[in-house]
Design an enzyme around this catalytic site. Structure first.
Site, short mmCIF file in Angstrom:
data_model
loop_
_atom_site.label_atom_id
_atom_site.label_comp_id
_atom_site.label_asym_id
_atom_site.label_seq_id
_atom_site.Cartn_x
_atom_site.Cartn_y
_atom_site.Cartn_z
N ARG A 78 28.95 58.66 79.33
CA ARG A 78 27.90 58.20 80.25
C ARG A 78 28.14 58.80 81.63
NH1 ARG A 78 28.11 52.07 80.27
NH2 ARG A 78 27.15 52.26 78.23
N ARG A 101 30.10 49.56 88.16
CA ARG A 101 29.41 50.57 87.36
C ARG A 101 28.44 51.38 88.21
NH1 ARG A 101 29.45 49.07 81.80
NH2 ARG A 101 31.49 48.21 81.31
N LYS A 103 33.08 44.10 83.73
CA LYS A 103 32.25 45.03 84.51
C LYS A 103 31.58 44.33 85.70
CE LYS A 103 28.72 44.41 80.99
NZ LYS A 103 28.09 45.10 79.87
N LYS A 117 28.09 44.95 88.26
CA LYS A 117 26.87 45.74 88.40
C LYS A 117 26.16 45.43 89.72
CE LYS A 117 26.04 46.15 83.44
NZ LYS A 117 25.13 45.87 82.31
N CYS A 148 17.52 49.18 73.39
CA CYS A 148 18.87 49.73 73.53
C CYS A 148 19.11 50.71 72.37
CB CYS A 148 19.91 48.62 73.50
SG CYS A 148 20.21 48.00 71.84
N CYS A 156 26.06 52.65 68.38
CA CYS A 156 26.78 51.56 69.04
C CYS A 156 27.54 50.72 68.02
CB CYS A 156 25.81 50.67 69.82
SG CYS A 156 26.68 49.30 70.59
N CYS A 177 22.06 43.64 69.61
CA CYS A 177 23.02 42.53 69.67
C CYS A 177 22.74 41.75 70.95
CB CYS A 177 24.45 43.05 69.62
SG CYS A 177 25.14 43.53 71.22
N CYS A 203 21.76 45.07 76.64
CA CYS A 203 21.69 46.32 77.41
C CYS A 203 20.27 46.67 77.85
CB CYS A 203 22.29 47.47 76.61
SG CYS A 203 24.06 47.26 76.32
#
Ligand code: SF4
Length: 567
Positions: free
Chosen positions: A71, A140, A208, A210, A430, A436, A475, A479
């Site tokens: 990414r 991120r 993470k 954001k 996503c 994934c 899931c 995302c």
């Protein structure tokens, strides 16, 4: 799933503490010509460098074929045309010949083999972009409104987002050593064992982090889904400062009530020159108070939910050494992108090009990858801006280039008007399967055909032309920000989804679970009575998400975040 012992740090914490440079044995593994994968522990370090180890799930029956997802770290999603060409080259040479746009204004490469990782990341750095901290327990990629239509202050907001991104970069020398010099750091070296990042400390963040900058009236960033948000307060073209939001996040787990999506709270107003100070304050609150024993409960949103807004505000003020003023009024009207050609406030033009499910690729009859590549080559002064809705904005276009770009795109089957139907252009998915590792059900490969079916049903029931924001994920991690959609499908098992309804068009309300499990094949049967009732009972101009929220959850706060801001 066993409940983690709250007195014990999670395995990831143990790993970070043991190798605080985050080097792992990554360079040593890449130097091994026989290696096709990293060790399980090294895959955790790999994330800090912007890559995930995956395997092709379509091939699992015949054995695991390991491959990497990489990414980019592209602050605000802004790329020069030359940088775009570099990414296009890398996708062709090392990846699966597609570029996958993300909801954080980045580009992912899928299907990269282990020995392609080194040259790919090195070339991204040579293009003056990076992958450092695109994943991992750090700040991120910072997102910032890409659309240059509303105010010249957008440029100042973008510059602030870059300043904040730079200030929150991890300082480890491992990234440079591995990806630029191709050197394995000596893990026995005292200096490396005792490395402490000046901002993150030895063990970085519990999870993470954001950050998003948004410029009203467009909430194209879904700002309330971020740990930390900056809502630009402007007076004409002047940037006055920001309303700060804190504690948002999408991720949750099925059957774990202690995990939930959360809208950020509006804390109050700060002047623009305090943007970095408030970012460091929020990040260190997360560093010091986040849950380090249970990664599913480790995001800042749980600290905010449990300690309360007053505590957070006082802690932000103390750490940033500022007084946070009352929030200033603002209004969000939409979350979507402005498709087609538009004029920016500086008089230049920009073109928003719809990218189905965020996947830039060449199909028969529609070669979008080739088309964008040729625009970058033939119009090198334009900018490529990635939107958080997974579309591409070609910006900085002089009037004289408008027809040339339109014609070039058309030769590859890419239209600038009527690019997609109303439901397709408002949808997001996503990646999920086959790349994934967390995907429980199809998402990107499932949603386009499902939207066709929903569109057909809506047309038959007299609802053709009504925009409904529809999102899917494989899931519950969220995302594609499914919990903000008017209608969402969240994977539970192959062909089965949790069904959510009730988000709104301005991105200020969470949706709710309407049905715990629905089979994909039964979605029309479920929607038919819903659509009929919507048609019969909607108020004038009422959107589907607003109708669902009003009818099924009348007790719900309609617009909690926005109300708080406007009080
Ligand atoms: Fe993977 Fe889940 Fe994210 Fe989809 S939402 S990309 S399945 S982690």
């Amino acid at each position: 799933m066993p409940v983690p012992d709250p007195t014990k740090p999670s395995h990831n914490e143990v790993l970070k503490d043991a190798i605080p440079t985050l080097a792992g044995n990554l360079a040593a593994t890449m130097a091994d010509p026989e290696a096709d994968r990293f060790s399980v522990d090294d895959t955790q370090f790999l994330k800090f460098h912007g890559a995930y180890q995956q395997d092709d799930r379509d091939l699992r029956k015949t054995g695991k074929k390991f491959m990497m997802m990489i990414r980019g770290r592209i602050p605000g999603g802004v790329m020069t045309s030359q940088q775009y060409i570099t990414f296009d080259d890398l996708a062709t040479e090392y990846g699966n010949n597609t570029l996958r746009l993300t909801t954080r204004q980045s580009i992912q490469f899928h299907g990269v083999l282990l020995h392609g990782l080194g040259p790919l990341i090195k070339k991204i750095n040579e293009s003056l972009l990076s992958t450092l901290a695109a994943c991992g327990d750090v700040n991120r990629n910072i997102t910032a409104s890409p659309t240059p239509a509303y105010t010249k202050a957008r440029e100042l907001v973008y510059q602030d987002s870059v300043r904040v991104a730079d200030a929150l970069n991890p300082q480890t020398k491992a990234y440079h050593s591995i990806w630029i010099d191709g050197q394995q750091l000596n893990l026995e070296d005292e200096e490396n064992i005792n490395f402490v990042d000046p901002l993150y400390g030895k063990t970085y963040l519990p999870r993470k982090f954001k950050i998003s900058f948004v410029t009203p009236p467009s909430n194209d960033m879904d700002v309330f889904t971020n740990d930390l948000g900056y809502i630009a307060i402007t007076d004409g073209d002047e940037l006055l400062g920001y309303n700060v939001t804190i504690g948002g996040g999408m991720g949750r787990s099925h059957n774990q009530q202690a995990t939930f999506p959360r809208l950020a709270d509006v804390v109050g107003f700060i002047p623009a020159d305090k943007a970095v100070a408030i970012a460091k304050a929020a990040l260190t609150i997360h560093r010091d108070h986040g849950d380090r024993s249970n990664r599913k409960h480790a995001r800042l949103k749980y600290v905010v939910a449990e300690k309360g807004l007053e505590w957070i505000r006082a802690e932000l003020e103390r750490r940033a050494e500022i007084t946070i003023e009352d929030a200033r009024p603002y209004e969000f009207t939409s979350t979507g992108d402005l498709y087609g050609w538009h004029r920016a406030v500086d008089g230049k033009l920009f073109l928003t090009s719809y990218v189905e499910m965020g996947r830039i690729k060449d199909n028969e009859g529609r070669a979008q990858k080739t088309a964008f590549r040729q625009v970058a080559e033939q119009f090198p002064h334009v900018e490529f801006r990635l939107s958080a809705n997974q579309n591409v904005i070609i910006a900085n276009v002089p009037e004289s280039d408008r027809s040339g770009i339109t014609d070039l795109l058309a030769t590859h089957g890419v239209r600038v008007d009527n690019q997609a139907s109303i439901l397709h252009s408002a949808s997001m998915a996503c990646p999920s399967l086959p790349t994934c590792g967390l995907g429980l059900a199809e998402s990107e490969r499932m949603l386009p055909a499902l939207i066709d079916r929903i569109e057909k049903l809506g047309g038959e029931l007299g609802l053709g032309g009504e925009e409904i924001i529809i999102r899917s994920t494989g899931c519950p991690n969220g995302c594609a920000r499914p919990y903000m959609a008017e209608m969402a499908f969240v994977g539970k098992a192959p062909g089965r989804y949790q069904f959510w309804l009730g988000g709104n068009a301005s991105g200020t309300r969470l949706n709710r679970v309407y049905k715990e499990v629905i089979k994909e094949a039964e979605i029309e049967a479920e929607l038919t009575p819903l659509f009929k009732r919507y048609k019969a009972e909607r108020t004038e101009g009422e959107r589907f998400g607003d109708f669902a929220a009003r009818v099924f959850w009348p007790e719900q706060d309609t617009d909690a975040a926005a109300e708080a801001a406007n009080n």
